[in-house]
Scaffold this motif. Sequence first.
Motif, short mmCIF file in Angstrom:
data_model
loop_
_atom_site.label_atom_id
_atom_site.label_comp_id
_atom_site.label_asym_id
_atom_site.label_seq_id
_atom_site.Cartn_x
_atom_site.Cartn_y
_atom_site.Cartn_z
N TYR A 31 7.30 -2.76 -11.71
CA TYR A 31 7.75 -2.30 -10.39
C TYR A 31 9.17 -1.72 -10.43
N ALA A 32 9.96 -2.13 -11.42
CA ALA A 32 11.30 -1.57 -11.58
C ALA A 32 11.26 -0.27 -12.38
N GLY A 33 10.09 0.07 -12.94
CA GLY A 33 9.96 1.29 -13.75
C GLY A 33 10.55 1.14 -15.13
N GLN A 34 10.68 -0.09 -15.63
CA GLN A 34 11.35 -0.33 -16.91
C GLN A 34 10.41 -0.81 -18.00
N PHE A 144 -10.11 -2.18 -6.23
CA PHE A 144 -8.81 -1.95 -6.87
C PHE A 144 -7.72 -1.62 -5.87
N VAL A 145 -7.96 -0.62 -5.01
CA VAL A 145 -6.87 -0.14 -4.17
C VAL A 145 -6.52 -1.10 -3.03
N SER A 146 -7.48 -1.89 -2.56
CA SER A 146 -7.11 -2.87 -1.53
C SER A 146 -6.26 -3.97 -2.14
N ALA A 152 1.46 -4.25 -3.28
CA ALA A 152 2.58 -3.40 -2.87
C ALA A 152 3.32 -4.03 -1.69
N VAL A 153 2.57 -4.55 -0.73
CA VAL A 153 3.20 -5.20 0.42
C VAL A 153 3.97 -6.44 -0.02
N LEU A 154 3.44 -7.19 -0.96
CA LEU A 154 4.14 -8.36 -1.46
C LEU A 154 5.45 -7.95 -2.13
N ILE A 155 5.42 -6.89 -2.93
CA ILE A 155 6.63 -6.41 -3.59
C ILE A 155 7.64 -5.94 -2.55
N ALA A 156 7.18 -5.26 -1.51
CA ALA A 156 8.07 -4.82 -0.44
C ALA A 156 8.70 -6.02 0.26
N ARG A 178 1.62 2.07 -9.22
CA ARG A 178 1.98 1.20 -10.34
C ARG A 178 1.12 -0.06 -10.36
N SER A 179 0.80 -0.61 -9.20
CA SER A 179 -0.07 -1.79 -9.15
C SER A 179 -1.43 -1.47 -9.77
N THR A 180 -1.93 -0.29 -9.47
CA THR A 180 -3.26 0.08 -9.95
C THR A 180 -3.28 0.39 -11.43
N ILE A 181 -2.40 1.32 -11.87
CA ILE A 181 -2.54 1.80 -13.26
C ILE A 181 -1.86 0.93 -14.30
N TYR A 182 -0.88 0.13 -13.90
CA TYR A 182 -0.17 -0.69 -14.89
C TYR A 182 -0.53 -2.17 -14.85
N ILE A 183 -1.13 -2.63 -13.76
CA ILE A 183 -1.44 -4.06 -13.67
C ILE A 183 -2.94 -4.29 -13.54
#
Length: 195
Positions: A31-34, A144-146, A152-156, A178-183
């Motif tokens: 989520y930080a892009g790192q 996946f997307v739900s 995403a809402v949790l990260i926000a 990022r939630s979808t493709i990386y996790i």
Amino acid sequence: MTANGILQLIVYMVVLLLLVKPLGLYMAQVYAGQSVVNRIFGPFERLLYRLMGVREGDEMTWKSYALGFLLFNLLGLLVVYLLQRVQTALPLNQGTQFLTTGITPGSAFNTAVSFASNTNWQGYGGETTMTYLTQMGGLTVQNFVSAASGMAVLIAFVRGLARRSTQTIGNFWVDLTRSTIYILLPLSIVLALVL
């Protein structure tokens, strides 16, 4: 409860506790892009942003973030509902020979709401009710997307707590992607191989 049931709960809790730190650190980096994975698949991620018209660095207020979340999930609900209602008339939709009954508007709405809200309550009979296209292009995508939109809402929410003095909480579209493709996709591949 049987001894086998207790053992399964213990094994589940041990595995869960062992994964908290490494998976949590990985998710924080994503989520930080790192993350290393972000660097490998970064060009694909940026291509998706270009196609969606999203700028990765643009942050949203909580109102615009919430609006993006609500519109995205409403669109997903409508697509799944319509896909179910017209599934037998769609091209490239194999499996229609197995359908015994049509889907009523109430059942289609119930299924669409349950998949858009990530509760995934299934009040239908698999291939006897849904065509392959509906299951793959509607229900599987919503699985996946739900989940990704909920993440995403949790990260926000976490950003909102951490950033007390700022008006922005990130970008919904970046967090969703990022939630979808990386996790979620890597986890599903790993779990599919394990199973």
